[in-house]
Design a protein around this motif. Structure first.
Motif, short mmCIF file in Angstrom:
data_model
loop_
_atom_site.label_atom_id
_atom_site.label_comp_id
_atom_site.label_asym_id
_atom_site.label_seq_id
_atom_site.Cartn_x
_atom_site.Cartn_y
_atom_site.Cartn_z
N LEU A 46 28.25 -59.21 18.20
CA LEU A 46 27.89 -60.51 18.75
C LEU A 46 27.05 -61.34 17.76
CD1 LEU A 46 26.97 -59.51 22.42
CD2 LEU A 46 29.14 -60.39 21.52
N TYR A 47 26.69 -60.75 16.66
CA TYR A 47 25.92 -61.47 15.65
C TYR A 47 26.86 -62.36 14.84
CZ TYR A 47 23.10 -62.27 11.44
OH TYR A 47 22.42 -62.84 10.38
N GLN A 48 26.73 -63.68 15.01
CA GLN A 48 27.54 -64.66 14.29
C GLN A 48 26.59 -65.51 13.45
OE1 GLN A 48 30.87 -64.66 14.39
NE2 GLN A 48 30.85 -62.95 15.84
N PRO A 49 26.30 -65.11 12.22
CA PRO A 49 25.27 -65.80 11.44
C PRO A 49 25.60 -67.26 11.19
CG PRO A 49 26.56 -64.33 10.05
CD PRO A 49 26.97 -64.05 11.46
N LEU A 50 24.55 -68.06 11.07
CA LEU A 50 24.71 -69.45 10.71
C LEU A 50 25.30 -69.56 9.30
CD1 LEU A 50 21.23 -70.73 11.97
CD2 LEU A 50 23.41 -70.79 13.20
N LEU A 51 25.67 -70.77 8.92
CA LEU A 51 26.31 -70.97 7.62
C LEU A 51 25.46 -70.42 6.49
CD1 LEU A 51 28.54 -72.14 5.85
CD2 LEU A 51 27.32 -74.34 5.93
N ARG A 54 25.80 -66.80 6.19
CA ARG A 54 27.07 -66.35 5.62
C ARG A 54 27.14 -66.59 4.12
NH1 ARG A 54 28.83 -69.25 10.21
NH2 ARG A 54 29.71 -70.90 8.90
N LEU A 55 26.46 -67.63 3.64
CA LEU A 55 26.50 -67.94 2.22
C LEU A 55 25.64 -66.99 1.39
CD1 LEU A 55 26.33 -71.85 2.31
CD2 LEU A 55 28.32 -70.41 1.87
N LEU A 56 24.56 -66.47 1.94
CA LEU A 56 23.62 -65.71 1.10
C LEU A 56 24.17 -64.37 0.57
CD1 LEU A 56 20.21 -66.64 2.71
CD2 LEU A 56 21.19 -67.42 0.56
N PRO A 57 24.83 -63.45 1.26
CA PRO A 57 24.90 -63.25 2.72
C PRO A 57 23.72 -62.38 3.16
CG PRO A 57 26.32 -61.69 1.65
CD PRO A 57 25.66 -62.48 0.54
N LEU A 98 12.53 -68.19 7.45
CA LEU A 98 13.93 -68.63 7.48
C LEU A 98 14.83 -67.50 7.98
CD1 LEU A 98 16.13 -70.69 6.82
CD2 LEU A 98 16.16 -69.78 4.47
N GLU A 99 14.62 -66.30 7.50
CA GLU A 99 15.40 -65.16 7.98
C GLU A 99 15.13 -64.90 9.47
OE1 GLU A 99 17.67 -61.49 8.15
OE2 GLU A 99 17.80 -63.53 7.38
N TRP A 100 13.87 -65.06 9.89
CA TRP A 100 13.52 -64.89 11.30
C TRP A 100 14.30 -65.88 12.17
CZ3 TRP A 100 10.99 -61.20 13.86
CH2 TRP A 100 10.47 -61.46 15.13
N MET A 101 14.41 -67.12 11.70
CA MET A 101 15.14 -68.15 12.45
C MET A 101 16.65 -67.90 12.42
SD MET A 101 13.28 -70.37 14.05
CE MET A 101 12.45 -68.87 14.61
N ILE A 102 17.17 -67.41 11.31
CA ILE A 102 18.60 -67.11 11.25
C ILE A 102 18.95 -66.03 12.25
CG2 ILE A 102 20.41 -66.14 9.79
CD1 ILE A 102 19.10 -67.57 7.42
N ILE A 103 18.11 -65.01 12.35
CA ILE A 103 18.34 -63.97 13.35
C ILE A 103 18.27 -64.55 14.75
CG2 ILE A 103 17.43 -61.83 14.33
CD1 ILE A 103 16.43 -61.11 11.52
#
Length: 331
Positions: A46-51, A54-57, A98-103
């Motif tokens: 169910l984890y669908q990372p933001l753009l 996906r770019l980093l990844p 930033l990583e906290w918000m991506i999660i």
């Protein structure tokens, strides 16, 4: 344009804004977004990372990863709030948050109230060192605050653009606020909803205020602060009616305010000094208002010796006072 972007501000303002933002990050972890830690119990599918994820990844969140980010970010944010090592600690806090918000936002819901805060975290490390109360002006700090202000206003303007893009004019005349009140409204919201057409008028007003928000940059300082005060009052009504706080956005919006005037530690020291009792011994009352020997009298209205009326008893009383003061009796 360059002069406007880099308009110098007092370093004390930058220091106060930096402390406020990093303290908010620490509070955000334990008050506003502690639910991010529960994401580890959600299946990885169910984890669908933001753009950006996906770019980093970036890896799929695990319990170990989320726990490490939480405690590291909490500690580093508190250290960064002191103003020490502004670049090293600032970049570390920016990357971890930033990583906290991506999660947090990679499971189907993205909150737009985080944009200004993320921009503030990205530009604060470039402001350099700044001490509280320092009146020296800095262009680097001015640029950091200006970019944050632009992000705050873009949050409003682009929100209106999104409303009209996806909802069209129906957003203005629909039941958007009515549904919000049904889902999470307060008693105050229920009272407002009973007024005919008031919610429709409010929807027009929200879009108008968001589209006109860039006007704040063209106002003189006094009116600019008044308009920012209106922004805060709008969010106060939002909290009181549909319990949406926009706390990260409100923290970033303090970039408009003269924060260098807010000195809580100085005020606390003054209060402590004012409440501290004086250790000096009390002054001798006879020394505070000295009267030469021979001129003190216990009579409120003394009558000179020999001038009292006959048989009034004034002379014996004055003679007694004179004897007590060591003066000779008689004329």
């Amino acid at each position: 344009m360059t002069r406007w972007l880099t308009e110098a501000v007092p370093r004390g303002r930058v220091a106060a804004f930096r402390t406020l933002i990093y303290l908010f990050v620490a509070a955000d972890l334990v008050i506003f977004t502690p639910w991010v830690r529960t994401r580890v119990s959600v299946p990885g599918d169910l984890y669908q990372p933001l753009l950006v994820g996906r770019l980093l990844p970036l890896p799929t969140p695990t319990e170990t990863l989320v726990t490490v980010i939480f405690w590291a970010l909490l500690l580093l944010a508190l250290l960064a709030a002191t103003g020490r090592a502004p670049r090293l600690l600032g970049w570390a806090v920016c990357a971890l948050y930033l990583e906290w918000m991506i999660i947090a936002m990679s499971y189907g819901k993205v909150d737009h109230d985080r944009f200004g805060l993320l921009v503030a975290l990205a530009v604060l490390p470039t402001a350099g060192r700044a001490r509280h109360g320092d009146p020296t002006r800095t262009e680097a700090g001015g640029w950091a605050l200006r970019v944050t202000q632009i992000a705050v206003i873009c949050t409003y303007f682009l929100a209106a653009f999104a409303k009209l893009r996806f909802g069209g004019l129906d957003w203005l005349t629909g039941s958007v606020l009515a549904r919000a009140i049904i889902r999470r409204g307060t008693d105050l919201a229920d009272l407002i909803a009973q007024v005919p057409y008031l919610l429709i008028v409010a929807q027009f007003g929200i879009v108008a205020f968001e589209l006109l928000s860039p006007v704040v940059f063209f106002l003189p300082p006094r009116w600019r602060h008044a308009m920012v005060g209106f922004f805060y009052s709008f969010h106060a009504v939002t909290i009181a009616t549909i319990t949406i706080s926009f706390a990260p956005h409100l923290a970033a919006m303090t970039s408009f305010l003269p924060l260098e005037r807010v000195r809580p530690l100085v005020w606390a020291r003054r209060l402590v000094r004012r409440d501290t009792p004086d250790d000096a011994p009390p002054a001798d009352p006879t020394e505070a208002d000295p009267v030469p020997t021979g001129q003190r009298s216990t009579d409120a209205n003394p009558v000179p010796t020999g001038q009292g009326p006959a048989g009034s008893g004034a002379e014996p009383a004055l003679d007694g006072q004179a004897s007590a003061l060591g003066r000779p009796l008689g004329p």
